[in-house]
Design an enzyme around this catalytic site. Structure first.
Site, mmCIF file in Angstrom:
data_model
loop_
_atom_site.group_PDB
_atom_site.id
_atom_site.type_symbol
_atom_site.label_atom_id
_atom_site.label_comp_id
_atom_site.label_asym_id
_atom_site.label_seq_id
_atom_site.Cartn_x
_atom_site.Cartn_y
_atom_site.Cartn_z
ATOM 1 N N LYS A 176 0.858 -1.189 0.000
ATOM 2 C CA LYS A 176 0.000 0.000 0.000
ATOM 3 C C LYS A 176 0.889 1.233 0.000
ATOM 4 C CE LYS A 176 -1.777 2.736 2.990
ATOM 5 N NZ LYS A 176 -1.641 3.989 2.243
ATOM 6 N N GLU A 251 10.150 1.241 10.663
ATOM 7 C CA GLU A 251 11.119 2.333 10.506
ATOM 8 C C GLU A 251 10.337 3.620 10.715
ATOM 9 O OE1 GLU A 251 14.212 2.175 10.332
ATOM 10 O OE2 GLU A 251 14.479 0.073 9.781
ATOM 11 N N CYS A 285 13.320 11.061 7.372
ATOM 12 C CA CYS A 285 13.423 10.583 8.759
ATOM 13 C C CYS A 285 14.839 10.821 9.278
ATOM 14 C CB CYS A 285 13.010 9.127 8.877
ATOM 15 S SG CYS A 285 13.735 8.079 7.638
ATOM 16 N N GLU A 386 9.674 15.421 16.420
ATOM 17 C CA GLU A 386 9.940 15.478 14.984
ATOM 18 C C GLU A 386 8.983 16.459 14.294
ATOM 19 O OE1 GLU A 386 9.061 11.923 12.584
ATOM 20 O OE2 GLU A 386 11.059 12.178 11.726
HETATM 21 P P1 ADP Z 1 3.663 10.130 7.213
HETATM 22 O O1 ADP Z 1 4.076 11.122 8.210
HETATM 23 O O2 ADP Z 1 4.758 9.585 6.353
HETATM 24 O O3 ADP Z 1 2.417 10.489 6.456
HETATM 25 P P2 ADP Z 1 2.067 8.082 8.444
HETATM 26 O O4 ADP Z 1 2.526 7.191 9.538
HETATM 27 O O5 ADP Z 1 0.880 8.937 8.651
HETATM 28 O O6 ADP Z 1 3.354 8.903 8.114
HETATM 29 O O7 ADP Z 1 1.823 7.234 7.117
HETATM 30 C C1 ADP Z 1 2.694 6.238 6.679
HETATM 31 C C2 ADP Z 1 1.894 5.158 5.981
HETATM 32 O O8 ADP Z 1 1.041 4.536 6.927
HETATM 33 C C3 ADP Z 1 0.976 5.677 4.862
HETATM 34 O O9 ADP Z 1 0.975 4.761 3.790
HETATM 35 C C4 ADP Z 1 -0.373 5.725 5.548
HETATM 36 O O10 ADP Z 1 -1.467 5.614 4.649
HETATM 37 C C5 ADP Z 1 -0.291 4.495 6.436
HETATM 38 N N1 ADP Z 1 -1.236 4.487 7.555
HETATM 39 C C6 ADP Z 1 -1.777 5.546 8.208
HETATM 40 N N2 ADP Z 1 -2.632 5.131 9.173
HETATM 41 C C7 ADP Z 1 -2.627 3.771 9.152
HETATM 42 C C8 ADP Z 1 -3.290 2.742 9.904
HETATM 43 N N3 ADP Z 1 -4.141 3.032 10.876
HETATM 44 N N4 ADP Z 1 -3.024 1.458 9.601
HETATM 45 C C9 ADP Z 1 -2.155 1.142 8.627
HETATM 46 N N5 ADP Z 1 -1.506 2.057 7.871
HETATM 47 C C10 ADP Z 1 -1.730 3.351 8.120
#
Ligand code: ADP
Length: 496
Positions: A176, A251, A285, A386
């Site tokens: 995804k 990560e 990061c 961060e």
């Molecule tokens: P960023 O700051 O890089 O946007 P996130 O942690 O919000 O960091 O998102 C990183 C990835 O995790 C994205 O692909 C996002 O769609 C996915 N993501 C966000 N919420 C969830 C969740 N509840 N379960 C699984 N994946 C998620």
């Protein structure tokens, strides 16, 4: 530019989301530019993708690893041919400047060639048995279907760090991509298909985290999950996966410190600071977000850094001469703005920048001025949390011991840097800095694919990408072959 409609890749077929929902991938430098329309998938699409990956696993795991590796090698060659096109498309969807998106594609090429070599290694361990006429060895086995959740800041490199080692090991994958940057993952997977990857071995479901990411983490046929993103979401993912003992590689965030000693080459440190803090618009990061300055050089370094930061050319990353692209979306602008406010309220001084750029050429995008904050102390939130934007904090210190203590005084532990000409100090810092990566006389960014990548403390949960990724994507099988033709009991028949 024309809008293109993209579909999920499931079992080798391009399919819309079952619900028909879509999401828009827009250019952060120019919101009128729609890069593409992508499926907004949910649990139903994820289930189809996992079923396709499970089916493909039955045959992919039996393809000899050197043959699997040849597909990756071909993918590396195709990515080289397509590098410029994919870099342009990445800048359009993610915003970072072309030199950097070329680097992002190059990282996937490097990873392809590196991992392709593993197809003829995938080393196990052969050891003597404690019993006569018995042979003992261990082999790496694939895990099964791997679920992968990727962030937007390295939209091709990070998926390649996950997909390639998983594939060479014989796993099948459902990935995804981040909702802001699905196109680069599509380009990567399209390249794998063009290189000869069989249908169903890699499947893409695009969509939002809670709708498409969560069901992937929770699906019972997904045997392991690789996640890169924020610590908040990573913690949630790990807890959901723990419910059925699923291994998870995480990560996550960083608050990376660069220490500049009074004997450092200051011009070199200045170049490193600008690149580390404002490269990728601070959205790495590993971005340099704290610069720890020895009090003897602090005033001179600060004056020079502020002048250089203020002169950086911010704009559309596709335009020549632009050094800093937009932030990826409005939410990131809000975070940067909020943290500058918190810092000012806690007593930090805004030395340059400090706000979103909204006028003239910036009106249609999400831009933030390169920001340097002075008078920061280690206990302030801006020194500990961060931001993931072009915001760097300056902190003064008197001794290397104090600098290391400040660098270590946070919850994260990804990357650190020290500028000095003193070899004793350098090795002390290498030993004592709590981080997965330490650079000497180079900024906190710039990892190479064939070294371990990852961090300690709240940055990760102990796994590594790059060197070390095979440990996550394989599981050990110990094999004993007894050719004595009699029952031999370990720990009993050979004990005196
Ligand atoms: P960023 O700051 O890089 O946007 P996130 O942690 O919000 O960091 O998102 C990183 C990835 O995790 C994205 O692909 C996002 O769609 C996915 N993501 C966000 N919420 C969830 C969740 N509840 N379960 C699984 N994946 C998620």
């Amino acid at each position: 530019m024309a809008q293109t409609i993209y579909h999920n890749l499931i079992g080798g077929e391009w399919l819309p989301a079952k619900s028909g929902s879509t999401l828009k991938n827009i250019n952060p430098a120019d919101h009128s530019d729609v890069v593409g329309i992508f499926p907004s998938s949910d649990a139903e699409d994820v289930a189809l993708a996992v079923a396709a990956a499970k089916k493909a696993f039955a045959s992919w795991r039996l393809v000899p690893a050197p043959k699997r590796a040849e597909i990756l090698y071909r993918a590396g060659q195709l990515l080289s041919e397509r590098k410029e096109k994919y870099a342009q498309e990445m800048t359009r969807e993610m915003g970072k400047v072309l030199a950097e998106t070329r680097g992002d594609v190059q990282e996937a090429i490097d990873e392809a060639y590196y991992v392709a070599g593993e197809g003829r290694r995938l080393f196990g361990v052969t050891v003597p048995s404690e019993l006569a006429n018995k042979f003992a060895m261990s082999v790496r086995m694939p895990v099964g279907v791997i679920g992968m959740i990727a962030p937007w800041n390295f939209p091709m490199a990070i998926p390649s760090w996950k997909l390639f080692p998983a594939l060479v090991s014989g796993n099948t994958c459902v990935i995804k991509p981040a909702e802001d940057t699905p196109l680069s993952t599509y380009n990567l997977v399209q390249t794998l298909m063009d290189a000869g990857l069989p249908p169903g071995v890699v499947n893409i479901v695009s969509g939002y985290g809670p709708e498409a990411g969560a069901p992937l983490v929770e699906h019972p046929d997904v045997r392991a999950v690789s996640f890169t993103g924020s610590s908040a979401v990573g913690s949630h993912v790990a807890q959901r996966a723990a419910a059925n003992f699923k291994p998870v590689s995480l990560e996550m965030g960083g608050k990376n410190a660069m220490i500049v000693m009074n004997d450092a080459n200051l011009e070199l440190a200045l170049e490193g600071a600008l690149w580390g803090a404002f490269g990728t618009t601070g959205q790495r990061c590993t971005a340099t977000s704290r610069i720890l300055l020895h009090k003897d050089i602090a005033a001179e370094f600060t004056t020079k850094l502020v002048a250089r930061a203020a002169a950086l050319k911010v704009g559309n990353g596709l335009e020549a001469g632009v050094e800093v692209g937009p932030q990826v979306n409005e939410q990131q602008i809000e975070t940067s703005t909020r943290y500058v406010g918190i810092a000012a309220a806690e007593g930090a001084t805004i030395l340059t920048g400090g706000q979103a750029l909204t006028e003239g050429p910036y009106a249609n995008g999400t831009f933030f001025a390169p920001t340097v904050l002075g008078s920061v102390t280690p206990d302030m939130r801006i020194a500990r949390e961060e931001v993931f934007g072009p915001v760097v904090s300056l902190i003064e210190f008197s001794t290397i011991e104090e600098a290391i203590e400040i660098a270590n005084s946070i919850d994260y532990g990804l990357s650190t840097a020290l500028y000095t000409k003193d070899v004793n100090r350098a090795f002390t810092a290498i030993r004592d800095l709590e981080a997965g990566i330490t650079y000497i006389n180079a900024p906190t960014i710039g990892a190479e694919v064939h070294l371990p990548f990852g961090g300690v403390k709240q940055t990760g949960n102990g796994h590594r990408e790059g060197l070390g990724a095979l440990d996550f994507y394989t599981t050990w099988k110990s094999v004993y072959v007894d050719y004595s033709d009699k029952l031999q009991r370990a720990q009993i028949d050979n004990a005196e």
